[in-house]
Design an enzyme around this catalytic site. Structure first.
Site, PDB file in Angstrom:
ATOM      1  N   LYS A 287       0.861  -1.191   0.000  1.00 46.18           N
ATOM      2  CA  LYS A 287       0.000   0.000   0.000  1.00 46.18           C
ATOM      3  C   LYS A 287       0.891   1.232   0.000  1.00 46.18           C
ATOM      4  O   LYS A 287       1.739   1.403   0.882  1.00 46.18           O
ATOM      5  CB  LYS A 287      -0.903   0.007   1.245  1.00 46.18           C
ATOM      6  CG  LYS A 287      -1.690   1.314   1.418  1.00 46.18           C
ATOM      7  CD  LYS A 287      -2.625   1.278   2.627  1.00 46.18           C
ATOM      8  CE  LYS A 287      -3.287   2.649   2.847  1.00 46.18           C
ATOM      9  NZ  LYS A 287      -4.175   2.682   4.033  1.00 46.18           N
TER      10      LYS A 287
ATOM     11  N   ASP B  66      -2.563  10.273   3.396  1.00 47.58           N
ATOM     12  CA  ASP B  66      -3.968   9.886   3.549  1.00 47.58           C
ATOM     13  C   ASP B  66      -4.699  10.942   4.367  1.00 47.58           C
ATOM     14  O   ASP B  66      -4.678  10.923   5.595  1.00 47.58           O
ATOM     15  CB  ASP B  66      -4.061   8.512   4.216  1.00 47.58           C
ATOM     16  CG  ASP B  66      -5.501   8.027   4.333  1.00 47.58           C
ATOM     17  OD1 ASP B  66      -6.386   8.665   3.727  1.00 47.58           O
ATOM     18  OD2 ASP B  66      -5.725   7.009   5.021  1.00 47.58           O
TER      19      ASP B  66
ATOM     20  N   LYS C 222     -10.271  13.075   7.556  1.00 47.88           N
ATOM     21  CA  LYS C 222      -9.850  12.723   8.911  1.00 47.88           C
ATOM     22  C   LYS C 222      -9.805  13.968   9.778  1.00 47.88           C
ATOM     23  O   LYS C 222      -9.562  15.065   9.274  1.00 47.88           O
ATOM     24  CB  LYS C 222      -8.426  12.143   8.873  1.00 47.88           C
ATOM     25  CG  LYS C 222      -8.312  10.746   8.302  1.00 47.88           C
ATOM     26  CD  LYS C 222      -6.856  10.282   8.349  1.00 47.88           C
ATOM     27  CE  LYS C 222      -6.677   8.922   7.698  1.00 47.88           C
ATOM     28  NZ  LYS C 222      -7.367   7.838   8.404  1.00 47.88           N
TER      29      LYS C 222
ATOM     30  N   ASP D   6       1.529   6.320   5.379  1.00 46.01           N
ATOM     31  CA  ASP D   6       0.581   5.386   4.781  1.00 46.01           C
ATOM     32  C   ASP D   6       1.115   4.705   3.519  1.00 46.01           C
ATOM     33  O   ASP D   6       0.385   3.970   2.852  1.00 46.01           O
ATOM     34  CB  ASP D   6      -0.740   6.127   4.498  1.00 46.01           C
ATOM     35  CG  ASP D   6      -1.965   5.260   4.691  1.00 46.01           C
ATOM     36  OD1 ASP D   6      -1.841   4.219   5.356  1.00 46.01           O
ATOM     37  OD2 ASP D   6      -3.038   5.632   4.182  1.00 46.01           O
TER      38      ASP D   6
ATOM     39  N   ASP E 112     -12.125   7.212   3.114  1.00 45.42           N
ATOM     40  CA  ASP E 112     -10.958   6.974   3.974  1.00 45.42           C
ATOM     41  C   ASP E 112     -10.582   5.491   4.027  1.00 45.42           C
ATOM     42  O   ASP E 112      -9.530   5.126   4.530  1.00 45.42           O
ATOM     43  CB  ASP E 112     -11.235   7.518   5.381  1.00 45.42           C
ATOM     44  CG  ASP E 112      -9.964   7.712   6.189  1.00 45.42           C
ATOM     45  OD1 ASP E 112      -8.868   7.637   5.602  1.00 45.42           O
ATOM     46  OD2 ASP E 112     -10.076   7.932   7.415  1.00 45.42           O
TER      47      ASP E 112
ATOM     48  N   GLU F 243      -9.412   3.758   1.729  1.00 48.47           N
ATOM     49  CA  GLU F 243      -8.847   3.833   0.381  1.00 48.47           C
ATOM     50  C   GLU F 243      -7.784   2.762   0.132  1.00 48.47           C
ATOM     51  O   GLU F 243      -7.561   2.375  -1.005  1.00 48.47           O
ATOM     52  CB  GLU F 243      -8.251   5.230   0.143  1.00 48.47           C
ATOM     53  CG  GLU F 243      -6.814   5.453   0.665  1.00 48.47           C
ATOM     54  CD  GLU F 243      -6.678   5.319   2.170  1.00 48.47           C
ATOM     55  OE1 GLU F 243      -7.698   5.441   2.874  1.00 48.47           O
ATOM     56  OE2 GLU F 243      -5.554   5.067   2.651  1.00 48.47           O
TER      57      GLU F 243
ATOM     58  N   ARG G 279      -7.655  -0.420   0.787  1.00 46.17           N
ATOM     59  CA  ARG G 279      -8.179  -1.662   0.222  1.00 46.17           C
ATOM     60  C   ARG G 279      -8.530  -1.498  -1.257  1.00 46.17           C
ATOM     61  O   ARG G 279      -8.513  -2.467  -2.008  1.00 46.17           O
ATOM     62  CB  ARG G 279      -9.389  -2.132   1.057  1.00 46.17           C
ATOM     63  CG  ARG G 279     -10.538  -1.178   1.075  1.00 46.17           C
ATOM     64  CD  ARG G 279     -11.508  -1.464   2.220  1.00 46.17           C
ATOM     65  NE  ARG G 279     -10.968  -1.046   3.519  1.00 46.17           N
ATOM     66  CZ  ARG G 279     -11.619  -1.218   4.682  1.00 46.17           C
ATOM     67  NH1 ARG G 279     -12.798  -1.806   4.718  1.00 46.17           N
ATOM     68  NH2 ARG G 279     -11.070  -0.819   5.807  1.00 46.17           N
TER      69      ARG G 279
END
Ligand code: BES
Ligand code: MN
Ligand code: ZN
Length: 487
Positions: free
Chosen positions: A254, A259, A266, A277, A336, A338, A340
């Protein structure tokens, strides 16, 4: 970095020695010192208040019989503990090196037993030398590579251990550097060429899909997540294919370079660490490079799923429906969630080459930290692949813990309009994310590592672990490839 010379006689600025604790008493772990020196030093421990606890580092003037100027006593912890001694030594070496500044000539004389101790000490020492100086205009430099003293330091196996430790430490440091780099400087379009540069003049090939190729190729997850950012997404493929390899492992990382949460934004506090991230992608890059540097006879393909998750007028909206690379439609209920989405595309891409196993590594869920805290990663997946991963983690002395993928959680990912939603039941959020990815792994042996907690150290430094990026997962992935290499 190895020497078979007697440590007491080596001219240096600093001699690092280990202190353990046994039944609450400190004990000097310095078999390689002459007995009178050892006894004189041991007698100072209690009066100095040295207990031999983990992360306890004491700097004292050397005594007669020691050629170095200063002795650094580093705590190894309970010598009768049921935790691996190798990891205690790795941490002790790391903590000692963290306490030193540039320019000092250092000799480390920590125990060379049990088997694996020398390797662990070399790794810990190198990992503890890490400093991130990119944005500092001044400050102390990193200590130079230490000399590790060991009775069999000139043997071929010891030399091989040292070489492996250097390659491993370079991989961890490279991962930490990428994680620590500000997202202003690290974004998909800069990460991809950085990967290409790192792979230049190695046997690792690099190819990449830009935003046009991603759109044309049907990578709806990467395109959807990346579309809110002024800086478009990338999918980087790294290939290491040594002749004669019998096993092919695909590693998927990933790589969300920042993020923000996207439109499901967030809170400010939660965003502060979100440059981390992309820790999975950074680990994958450096593990592929290390596998090549070690010439492991295993085919490894790395996939870096790179995007920046930002809110804007062009961002994807909650309730948008995307189509991932394998044709699955996904309703994006929460922008959020994201990670996956980009992993769905990258796992699908990886599987198109029919690897023997797919392994993804991701800072995927806050729920991972709720479940396992900041220092333990989670391993999910098909049972055999997951077991292999846990054995590799044990080889590497990294903390990963098995987590289930309960089928009943699948129902919570039902969408009223698409094949799946990207968000399900709140409880067991880490497992729900795993269940989502399971769909894309299909019938391929697969392991999913959630490193949301261990990838980034927000607390105080400890052992060989600095603040910020840690390099979590690198040692385990490399150990897994080594297991494959040795049959
Ligand atoms: N990158 C975060 C997960 C994360 C949180 C990593 C804290 C490291 C530290 C991920 O993209 C995320 O935001 N996950 C959401 C999922 C939820 C919306 C289903 C989460 O965990 O809250
Ligand atoms: Mn997120
Ligand atoms: Zn994320």
């Amino acid at each position: 970095m190895l020497t078979a010379a007697e440590p007491a006689g080596i001219e240096a600025d600093v001699l690092v020695l280990g202190v353990g604790s046994r039944d609450g008493e400190p004990c000097l772990l310095a078999d390689t010192l002459p007995a009178p020196v050892r006894e004189a030093l041991a007698a100072t421990l209690a009066p100095l208040g040295v207990r031999g606890a983990p992360d306890e580092v004491a700097r004292i003037p050397a005594i007669a019989g020691i050629a170095a100027t200063v002795v650094v006593l580093t705590g190894v912890g309970d010598v009768d503990s049921d935790q691996p001694v190798t990891e205690a030594l790795r941490r002790a070496a790391g903590a000692a090196m963290r306490s030193l500044t540039g320019g000092e000539r250092v000799v480390i004389a920590l125990p060379a037993e049990p088997p694996g101790a020398l390797r662990a000490v070399a790794e810990g020492a190198l990992l503890g030398c890490y400093r991130f100086g990119r944005y500092r205009t001044s400050g102390p430099g990193a200590p130079a590579v230490a000399l590790v003293a060991s009775p069999n330091g000139d043997s071929a196996t010891a030399q091989a251990d040292a070489r492996r430790a250097r390659i491993l430490a370079r991989a961890v440091a490279g991962t930490r550097d990428l994680v620590n780099t500000a997202p202003r400087d690290l974004y998909p379009q800069s990460f991809a060429p950085a990967a290409a540069d790192a792979a230049a003049e190695t046997g690792v090939s690099v190819s990449l899909l830009d935003e046009r190729a991603l759109t044309e190729g049907g990578y709806g997850g990467l395109v959807g997540v990346g579309q809110g950012s002024a800086r478009p997404p990338r999918l980087v493929r790294l290939g290491y294919a040594p002749p004669g390899a019998t096993s092919h492992i695909a590693l998927v990382g990933k790589g969300i370079t920042f993020d923000s949460g996207g439109l499901s934004i967030k809170p400010a506090k939660a965003m502060e660490t979100m440059k981390c991230d992309m820790a999975g992608a950074a680990a994958v890059l450096h593990v592929v490079l290390a596998a090549e540097a070690l010439r492991l006879p295993v085919r490894v393909t790395g996939w870096l799923a790179l995007a920046e998750n930002m809110p804007s007028g062009s961002a994807q909206r909650p309730s948008d429906v995307i189509t991932t690379r394998d044709g699955t439609t996904v309703e994006v209920l929460n922008t959020d969630a994201e990670g996956r989405l980009v992993l769905a595309d990258a796992i699908a891409a990886a599987r198109e080459e029919d690897p023997d196993a797919v392994l993804d590594i991701a800072t995927l869920t806050g729920a991972q930290m709720v479940a396992l805290g900041n220092r333990v990663g989670a391993a999910m997946g098909t049972p055999k692949a997951r077991q292999e991963l846990l054995e590799a983690a044990a080889d590497a002395d990294e903390a990963f813990w098995p987590m289930p993928l309960p089928v009943e959680l699948k129902a919570s990912l039902k969408s009223t309009v698409a094949d799946m939603a990207n968000m399900g039941e709140r409880f067991g959020g880490m497992l729900v994310a795993g269940i989502f990815l399971q769909h894309f792994a299909g019938s391929t042996p697969w392991t999913h590592l959630d490193i949301a907690g261990p990838a980034f150290n927000e607390g105080e430094p400890h052992g060989y672990t600095p603040k910020g990026g840690t390099g979590a997962g690198v040692r385990t992935l490399l150990a897994l490839l080594e297991r494959r290499a040795h049959g």
